[in-house]
Structure formats: structure tokens, C-alpha cells
Design a protein around this motif. Sequence first.
Motif, PDB file in Angstrom:
ATOM      1  N   SER A 114      26.441 -33.275  -3.496  1.00  0.00           N
ATOM      2  CA  SER A 114      26.753 -34.515  -4.213  1.00  0.00           C
ATOM      3  C   SER A 114      28.237 -34.850  -4.096  1.00  0.00           C
ATOM      4  CB  SER A 114      26.357 -34.378  -5.688  1.00  0.00           C
ATOM      5  OG  SER A 114      26.706 -35.542  -6.410  1.00  0.00           O
ATOM      6  N   THR A 115      29.105 -33.853  -4.316  1.00  0.00           N
ATOM      7  CA  THR A 115      30.541 -34.090  -4.206  1.00  0.00           C
ATOM      8  C   THR A 115      30.916 -34.481  -2.781  1.00  0.00           C
ATOM      9  OG1 THR A 115      30.958 -32.470  -5.958  1.00  0.00           O
ATOM     10  CG2 THR A 115      32.829 -33.083  -4.578  1.00  0.00           C
ATOM     11  N   GLU A 116      30.349 -33.789  -1.794  1.00  0.00           N
ATOM     12  CA  GLU A 116      30.648 -34.102  -0.394  1.00  0.00           C
ATOM     13  C   GLU A 116      30.240 -35.527  -0.035  1.00  0.00           C
ATOM     14  OE1 GLU A 116      30.119 -29.574   1.447  1.00  0.00           O
ATOM     15  OE2 GLU A 116      28.428 -30.976   1.446  1.00  0.00           O
ATOM     16  N   LEU A 117      29.109 -35.972  -0.561  1.00  0.00           N
ATOM     17  CA  LEU A 117      28.656 -37.336  -0.270  1.00  0.00           C
ATOM     18  C   LEU A 117      29.563 -38.370  -0.925  1.00  0.00           C
ATOM     19  CD1 LEU A 117      24.791 -36.887  -0.523  1.00  0.00           C
ATOM     20  CD2 LEU A 117      26.084 -37.501   1.520  1.00  0.00           C
ATOM     21  N   HIS A 118      30.096 -38.058  -2.096  1.00  0.00           N
ATOM     22  CA  HIS A 118      31.059 -38.974  -2.714  1.00  0.00           C
ATOM     23  C   HIS A 118      32.321 -39.086  -1.855  1.00  0.00           C
ATOM     24  CE1 HIS A 118      28.463 -38.806  -6.273  1.00  0.00           C
ATOM     25  NE2 HIS A 118      29.144 -39.828  -6.745  1.00  0.00           N
ATOM     26  N   ALA A 119      32.731 -37.982  -1.248  1.00  0.00           N
ATOM     27  CA  ALA A 119      33.874 -38.042  -0.333  1.00  0.00           C
ATOM     28  C   ALA A 119      33.535 -38.896   0.886  1.00  0.00           C
ATOM     29  CB  ALA A 119      34.272 -36.628   0.098  1.00  0.00           C
ATOM     30  N   GLU A 120      32.297 -38.793   1.380  1.00  0.00           N
ATOM     31  CA  GLU A 120      31.872 -39.637   2.501  1.00  0.00           C
ATOM     32  C   GLU A 120      31.899 -41.109   2.113  1.00  0.00           C
ATOM     33  OE1 GLU A 120      28.232 -38.622   4.457  1.00  0.00           O
ATOM     34  OE2 GLU A 120      28.665 -36.473   4.424  1.00  0.00           O
ATOM     35  N   ALA A 121      31.490 -41.417   0.893  1.00  0.00           N
ATOM     36  CA  ALA A 121      31.517 -42.810   0.432  1.00  0.00           C
ATOM     37  C   ALA A 121      32.940 -43.347   0.402  1.00  0.00           C
ATOM     38  CB  ALA A 121      30.865 -42.915  -0.950  1.00  0.00           C
ATOM     39  N   VAL A 122      33.887 -42.513  -0.022  1.00  0.00           N
ATOM     40  CA  VAL A 122      35.298 -42.912  -0.019  1.00  0.00           C
ATOM     41  C   VAL A 122      35.750 -43.225   1.403  1.00  0.00           C
ATOM     42  CG1 VAL A 122      37.663 -42.120  -0.405  1.00  0.00           C
ATOM     43  CG2 VAL A 122      35.904 -41.679  -2.126  1.00  0.00           C
ATOM     44  N   GLN A 123      35.384 -42.364   2.357  1.00  0.00           N
ATOM     45  CA  GLN A 123      35.793 -42.593   3.745  1.00  0.00           C
ATOM     46  C   GLN A 123      35.193 -43.885   4.291  1.00  0.00           C
ATOM     47  OE1 GLN A 123      38.189 -40.855   4.943  1.00  0.00           O
ATOM     48  NE2 GLN A 123      38.127 -39.432   3.214  1.00  0.00           N
ATOM     49  N   GLN A 124      33.945 -44.163   3.961  1.00  0.00           N
ATOM     50  CA  GLN A 124      33.309 -45.402   4.406  1.00  0.00           C
ATOM     51  C   GLN A 124      34.018 -46.621   3.821  1.00  0.00           C
ATOM     52  OE1 GLN A 124      29.056 -45.646   3.984  1.00  0.00           O
ATOM     53  NE2 GLN A 124      28.708 -43.622   4.883  1.00  0.00           N
ATOM     54  N   LEU A 125      34.408 -46.519   2.555  1.00  0.00           N
ATOM     55  CA  LEU A 125      35.085 -47.631   1.899  1.00  0.00           C
ATOM     56  C   LEU A 125      36.465 -47.872   2.519  1.00  0.00           C
ATOM     57  CD1 LEU A 125      35.120 -49.759  -0.372  1.00  0.00           C
ATOM     58  CD2 LEU A 125      36.028 -47.993  -1.886  1.00  0.00           C
ATOM     59  N   LEU A 126      37.205 -46.794   2.783  1.00  0.00           N
ATOM     60  CA  LEU A 126      38.517 -46.937   3.408  1.00  0.00           C
ATOM     61  C   LEU A 126      38.386 -47.586   4.784  1.00  0.00           C
ATOM     62  CD1 LEU A 126      40.158 -43.504   2.480  1.00  0.00           C
ATOM     63  CD2 LEU A 126      40.636 -45.741   1.456  1.00  0.00           C
ATOM     64  N   LYS A 127      37.392 -47.162   5.534  1.00  0.00           N
ATOM     65  CA  LYS A 127      37.181 -47.733   6.866  1.00  0.00           C
ATOM     66  C   LYS A 127      36.864 -49.227   6.770  1.00  0.00           C
ATOM     67  CE  LYS A 127      34.447 -47.144  11.086  1.00  0.00           C
ATOM     68  NZ  LYS A 127      33.380 -46.344  11.763  1.00  0.00           N
ATOM     69  N   LYS A 128      36.025 -49.587   5.809  1.00  0.00           N
ATOM     70  CA  LYS A 128      35.622 -50.991   5.672  1.00  0.00           C
ATOM     71  C   LYS A 128      36.790 -51.870   5.232  1.00  0.00           C
ATOM     72  CE  LYS A 128      32.405 -54.054   3.242  1.00  0.00           C
ATOM     73  NZ  LYS A 128      31.247 -54.145   2.306  1.00  0.00           N
ATOM     74  N   THR A 129      37.618 -51.354   4.327  1.00  0.00           N
ATOM     75  CA  THR A 129      38.694 -52.183   3.744  1.00  0.00           C
ATOM     76  C   THR A 129      40.001 -52.097   4.517  1.00  0.00           C
ATOM     77  OG1 THR A 129      39.287 -50.381   2.231  1.00  0.00           O
ATOM     78  CG2 THR A 129      37.719 -52.047   1.423  1.00  0.00           C
ATOM     79  N   GLY A 130      40.116 -51.113   5.414  1.00  0.00           N
ATOM     80  CA  GLY A 130      41.322 -51.003   6.225  1.00  0.00           C
ATOM     81  C   GLY A 130      42.474 -50.286   5.560  1.00  0.00           C
ATOM     82  N   PHE A 131      42.234 -49.649   4.429  1.00  0.00           N
ATOM     83  CA  PHE A 131      43.277 -48.877   3.758  1.00  0.00           C
ATOM     84  C   PHE A 131      43.230 -47.426   4.221  1.00  0.00           C
ATOM     85  CE2 PHE A 131      42.904 -52.501   0.945  1.00  0.00           C
ATOM     86  CZ  PHE A 131      44.206 -52.708   0.506  1.00  0.00           C
ATOM     87  N   THR A 132      44.345 -46.725   4.058  1.00  0.00           N
ATOM     88  CA  THR A 132      44.381 -45.288   4.301  1.00  0.00           C
ATOM     89  C   THR A 132      44.386 -44.559   2.969  1.00  0.00           C
ATOM     90  OG1 THR A 132      46.807 -45.176   4.285  1.00  0.00           O
ATOM     91  CG2 THR A 132      45.720 -45.642   6.408  1.00  0.00           C
TER      92      THR A 132
END
Length: 435
Positions: A114-132
Motif C-alpha cells: 500500500s505504501t509503495e503504491l502511494h509512492a507510485e501515485a506521487v511519481q505519476q502525479l509529478l510526471k503529469k504536472t511537470g514538477f520535481t
Amino acid sequence: MLSIGLMSGTSMDGIDAALLNTDGKTAITELGNVFLPYSPELKILFKAIEYAARLAMGNLELAAQNFPATLVEHLKNSLGLPDVLIASKVKELASYFHQQQNPAVTFSQIVLRSTELHAEAVQQLLKKTGFTASEIDVIGYHGQTLLHKPANKISLQVGDGKLLAELTGITTVNDFRSRDIAFGGQGAPFAPLYHQALAVRDKKIPTAVINCGGIANITFITGEDPLSVVGFDTGPGNGLIDQCVRQATHGLEYMDFNGQYGLQGKVHNEMIAALYQHAVMLMSDNYFTRRPPKSLDIGDLYFLPKLHELSLPDACRTLAAFTADSIVEALHVFNKIIPKYIVLAGGGWNNPVIRFELETRLKRKIPDKIAIMTADEMGWNSQAMEAQVFAYLAVRSLLNLPISMPAITAVSQPLSGGIMHLSPFGPTEAVAKIL
């Protein structure tokens, strides 16, 4: 601050992640959101650890110890699988962790995933929004609720905030509910202050926000003072409907998608009367007769066995009508104060049957001049709103501003909360200034 909010609700269909730029007050700019869906195997496994935690009354050590047996019990009792299919289903679930040779899936494996998937969601969001990651000030990590029993001083959300900060490289705030409960609060709901901030920002007062997830809750906003906000859980959202569909399909389906069953059914009013009497009893006390503030756990919803005597379409239609009716009945608490706007938020409103039943009942009770609209129609974001709540509350937590209020959770005083886990790279400049 730039803040990411993460939310996985009691429906356990996936993770919502949302990015805000906010001061934790009324300056709120939405910068994007993503949804990471869970696989069919994970949906079953997350519901299984919820089941285990409930049987153990929040004792995670006991829940983990008994998990192999409670997984089997969950498959039999919650999904209705016959004994001959249990072993193959357990093996199928183990294959998610690539454990064909050792089908003993553990409680801790599922929590870690569950925690690992939340980290994946963060990475997907950063990629979509263009932030680091280095540009993000904080993550508000709600975690996965497994048990909510405020009368027993328990509100259990699993997920490792420290690990999430390490995996993402972003300072993380989690454990939002514990301090509220320690000070006599219900530990829920936590969305009303964010609803108020949006209404104040957009000059939409007075407003009622009706959120429909597994549980339904309402926020009533009459002014700009946070002490004036009222919020509480009204009863079931789509939780009973989800349970009905899961049992009827042995876990192959998890919801009445787009109301496909309910649209074909009819309402059984005698069943609604029985649901009011028996569906939500807390310590032999009928929840619907309690005065707010009050809150519910998804496990507090009792699925009446008599519902199985109805066809699946009739059961779904009746449960949708029950959800809608209990929401409308809850409006009586506000007496003669009539909102200008009623805003519908949450995934439950994707079910057109619940919305039709609600609007039909509302029109019998309230004047036509009240605007009933979805959060999206209001200019808000229904899909992302619950995740946005925790992005907003994370900033308030860092600023030591209240995240819960007496009229919302019954806490003894306005109270901040949450636990901060610093990024391994240190805080951003904005966070460093307030530490």
C-alpha cells in the motif's frame, strides 16, 4: 506551499493523488491530479486486511498473526466463495506477490505494498504536472483506513509515513486523526474545513456539501469563521451497495458501475424502513437518532440478509434510495437555515441512481431556488477532492493551524494534528522557515 494529497477510501478501488498550491487558509490553486487503480487481487487483499483488523479490534499484531485464517474467512463470509474454490483463490492472490510456491500472503506484505503504491501515485502525479520532488513542500498521506471506532479511542490508518518520505524524497505528514481522538473527538470527518475554504474562496455561502463515498457525510457552511462549520457522517454512501454487488458476484464486481443494476430495479419501501431500524446500530444505539457531531466506520454498516431475497437490481435500487433518503433526513439538523447551493462531491455520485433518488427527495423538501450541482459543476474537482483535503490539511499541520473543530468532530477545542516525517534530503525552503 506546493502540497500533494493522497487518499485511498473505504471502497478500496485505488489511490487519488492531487497537487495544490495553498497557504492552508483560503488561497487554493489546483495544479493537477491522477488516479492509480488497484488490481482485482489488491482490492480483495486490502479488504481482507480490513476484515482482519476489525476482527482484532485494531490490534495489528494479532491481525497479522491470524491473517492466513482470516483471509480464508473473508473469502467465505464476505465474498461468498464455496469451500472448493478457496485454496485456488488464495493461490491466485499469492501470485500477485509472485509467490506461486509459497501461497502464504502476509498482512505486512499487503501494508507495505500500500505504501509503495502511494509512492507510485506521487511519481505519476509529478510526471503529469511537470514538477520535481525537490519542488514539492509536503505530502499529506491519509493512509488506508482499516478500523474507525472513536468510542473505543481507535481510528486506524495503515501506511508508513517515514517510508513514503524516503521513497518520494518529500516531507510527509500522516496520522491526521489520532490527536483529535485523544482529545475526545470522533476523528472524522476531516473534509469540512477544506469545503469551507473553497466556499469562502469562491464566495458561495451558505453552502451544503454532500460527499458520497463508502460513507456519506455533509458539511454545512454558513460563514467564514471555522467555528461555524458543521459536519458529520449521515449514514451509508455506496458502502452497502458495494457490499451487495461483491457478495452477489463473489468478488468479481466491486460496485454497481454507473448504476447498471439499480437502473433496472425498483425501490422496496418496506426494506428501507427495516434498514433505518437495523442497518446502522452502534452499541445497540440507532445511529440515525444520534445528534451530530457523529461519525461511522464502514464496518458499522449492517447488510440485512433479507436483501438477498430481492433481485440484485432491486437490492441496488433500494440501497441507493436508502442512501439518498438518509442524507435528506440529515438536513433536518440545520432547521430553518437554507443553503443557496447543495454541492455533490465524491465517487458515489457517479452512480446516477443515487443522484436521481437524492434529487427526487430533495425537491419534495426544499425550495426550487436552491441550486443542486456536482462539485465539477461548481468549478471544483469531485474526483480529486478527498485527496485535496489532505494536501490542504498537511499545510495546516505544518503551520500548526487547527485541522479539526468541536462542531465537526466533537473535539474539546480547535486542534491541529498530524505527524511530520522530513524528507531524507531535508525540508524545502518554505518548510524550513516554519520549523
